[in-house]
Design an enzyme around this catalytic site. Structure first.
Site, PDB file in Angstrom:
ATOM      1  N   GLY A 209     -42.820  67.764 -34.251  1.00 48.79           N
ATOM      2  CA  GLY A 209     -43.570  67.188 -33.127  1.00 48.79           C
ATOM      3  C   GLY A 209     -44.748  66.362 -33.620  1.00 48.79           C
ATOM      4  O   GLY A 209     -45.031  65.269 -33.119  1.00 48.79           O
ATOM      5  N   GLU A 226     -42.649  69.380 -26.624  1.00 50.14           N
ATOM      6  CA  GLU A 226     -42.725  70.838 -26.537  1.00 50.14           C
ATOM      7  C   GLU A 226     -42.425  71.361 -27.925  1.00 50.14           C
ATOM      8  O   GLU A 226     -41.372  71.107 -28.478  1.00 50.14           O
ATOM      9  CB  GLU A 226     -41.732  71.352 -25.501  1.00 50.14           C
ATOM     10  N   CYS A 260     -38.319  79.382 -27.665  1.00 54.63           N
ATOM     11  CA  CYS A 260     -39.703  78.964 -27.902  1.00 54.63           C
ATOM     12  C   CYS A 260     -40.688  79.854 -27.172  1.00 54.63           C
ATOM     13  O   CYS A 260     -41.850  79.928 -27.548  1.00 54.63           O
ATOM     14  CB  CYS A 260     -39.899  77.498 -27.557  1.00 54.63           C
TER      15      CYS A 260
END
Ligand code: ADP
Length: 455
Positions: A209, A226, A260
């Protein structure tokens, strides 16, 4: 170049897939822009009809897609079917949220009328992980497409066939080039993030990310990220200890702990730590692995998705053991082909251990006894992550106040978080950037334009 897709049940190569030639990316982008122009002009109700048809087709072909999920990332077949049907069943909710998100806001002020329009952003790069190889793409593809954007979709290299089958079904109902697929791993994902797209919508690891953010900064491309979590669960001494323990066992092992929002750290007040731990151990015994049967089953677990993931979990457990933690059970891979491990409980942990700081993403439940609820809150917040948290307490009045002190995007009190149509999927700190879900989540896929016109 090619990718070997490995079946985690056996460790054997299931198939070899050619990666995309990224030299062709400018040509795909060109086609994507042209397709987006006409897709954006397609009336909203027609876009909705196409996506409803896609949801119906995925539903009808769930068994076929599920077999790919099962053999590519290891999830038990029934859970793979559940993943598909769970996400396709949200289509009407997404349509109604997008319908509201597209509404024009209007105000008359000082002899002028101001309107805020929500327009498509353009070309969206959708880059997704392997833990829910159908579900994660679904949560990004549907809002992108409903909003009138075109998409270049890069599924995970661990489960590319699932992505390929999804794209095939989508393309049966979409005009050409509205959805194009790129196959590959980090290099292809990186090329896509550096390209002339208008939004990068990503679910995956924190490190990736951050790389995407960096790539996006070159053109100030919008990002929606995310990036996982290290989710805490707090158990107060007045909690229903058995209910909390059952949740702990389930939420730390669902999808073999590869979620997650798995429970990764549990802080329990010391007066009840022993009783709670014994309850967790009892519920962990109700988890079956593979084809074994156990009485009063709570959950069935497949293998971990990859050798790399198994190594990572084993390494964290080894380091925790060396640092003085108690590992209940083997805490290592099973002596059989494939990437198997049993649910493992770890106690005697502290916040210096990697297992309490870095994402584990495996079938591990870590419990730390704390002196007070205040200490639990401080520990829960002592992280750069902040996706979800749960709080277990018998004190209803205090619960919301505690929830507001937890630096997480989502908090559940005496239950899991979320489930409501107004709920947002959001992370704080390094767990994410932007949010999905609800009406405002749909607007993450849209570009506002404010127009003020004199009377
Ligand atoms: P996970 O291990 O949870 O799948 P990753 O962050 O490794 O998480 O991968 C998520 C997605 O990001 C995958 O589709 C992967 O191929 C892609 N990816 C990996 N590295 C990069 C990168 N540098 N830039 C863009 N995408 C990447």
């Amino acid at each position: 170049m090619s990718i070997d897709v490995v079946n985690p049940h056996t460790g054997q190569v299931r198939e070899t897939i050619e990666t995309s030639d990224m030299d062709a990316l400018p040509a795909w982008l060109d086609r994507s822009r042209k397709a987006q122009n006409s897709w954006a002009k397609t009336p909203f109700h027609q876009r909705c009809d196409a996506l409803r048809a896609i949801a119906d087709a995925c539903d009808a072909e769930a068994d076929v897609i599920a077999l790919h999920i099962h053999e590519e990332m290891g999830k038990p077949l029934r859970q793979a079917v559940g993943e598909i049907k769970g996400y396709t069943s949200t289509i009407e909710g997404s349509i109604s949220s997008m319908e509201r998100a597209l509404q024009i806001d209007e105000e008359k002020f000082e002899g002028a009328t101001t309107q805020v329009h929500y327009l498509p952003i353009g070309v969206v790069a959708v880059i997704t992980p392997w833990n829910f190889p159908f579900g994660m793409p679904w949560t990004l593809l549907i809002p992108s497409l409903l909003g009138g954007n075109s998409v270049i979709f890069k599924p995970t290299e661990i489960a590319p066939r699932t992505g390929i089958e999804m794209a095939k079904i989508f393309n049966r109902f979409l005009p050409p080039d509205v959805l194009q697929i790129v196959l590959g791993a980090g290099a292809e994902g990186s090329a896509l993030s550096n390209a002339d797209v208008d939004l990068i919508a990503f679910v995956g690891s924190r490190d990736t990310g951050k790389k995407i953010m960096q790539a996006a900064s070159r053109r100030a491309t919008r990002v929606l990220l995310e990036m996982g979590g290290k989710d805490p669960m707090i158990v107060a001494k007045d909690a229903d200890l058995d209910k909390a323990a059952q949740y702990a066992a389930q939420a730390s092992n669902r999808n073999t702990g590869q979620v997650c929002v798995s429970v990764e750290r549990i802080y329990v007040e010391k007066e009840v730590a022993e009783e709670f731990t014994q309850n967790v151990l009892r519920h962990l015994k109700r988890i079956s692995v593979g084809t074994e049967t156990v009485s009063d089953e709570l959950l069935n677990m497949g293998p971990l998705a990859s050798e790399r993931q198994l190594d990572h979990v084993e390494n964290q457990l080894r380091a925790a053991r060396e640092a003085g933690a108690t590992i209940h059970g083997e805490g290592r891979r099973l002596a059989r082909d494939g990437f198997w491990m049993r649910p493992t409980l770890v106690t005697g942990v502290n916040s210096d251990m990697a297992i309490m700081r870095d994402e584990t993403f495996g079938p591990v439940t870590c419990i730390e006894a704390v002196d007070s609820l205040e200490e639990a809150i401080a520990r829960a917040n002592d992280t750069r992550f902040g996706l979800a948290a749960t709080l277990w307490t018998g004190n209803r009045e205090r619960a919301r106040d505690v929830a507001l002190q937890l630096e997480s995007g989502m908090v559940g009190i005496n239950r899991s978080f979320g489930g409501s149509s107004i709920g947002l999927w959001a992370g704080t700190k390094e767990s994410g950037y932007g949010h999905t879900g609800g009406v405002s989540g749909m607007r993450s896929f849209l570009q506002p334009r404010t127009i003020t016109q004199a009377e």
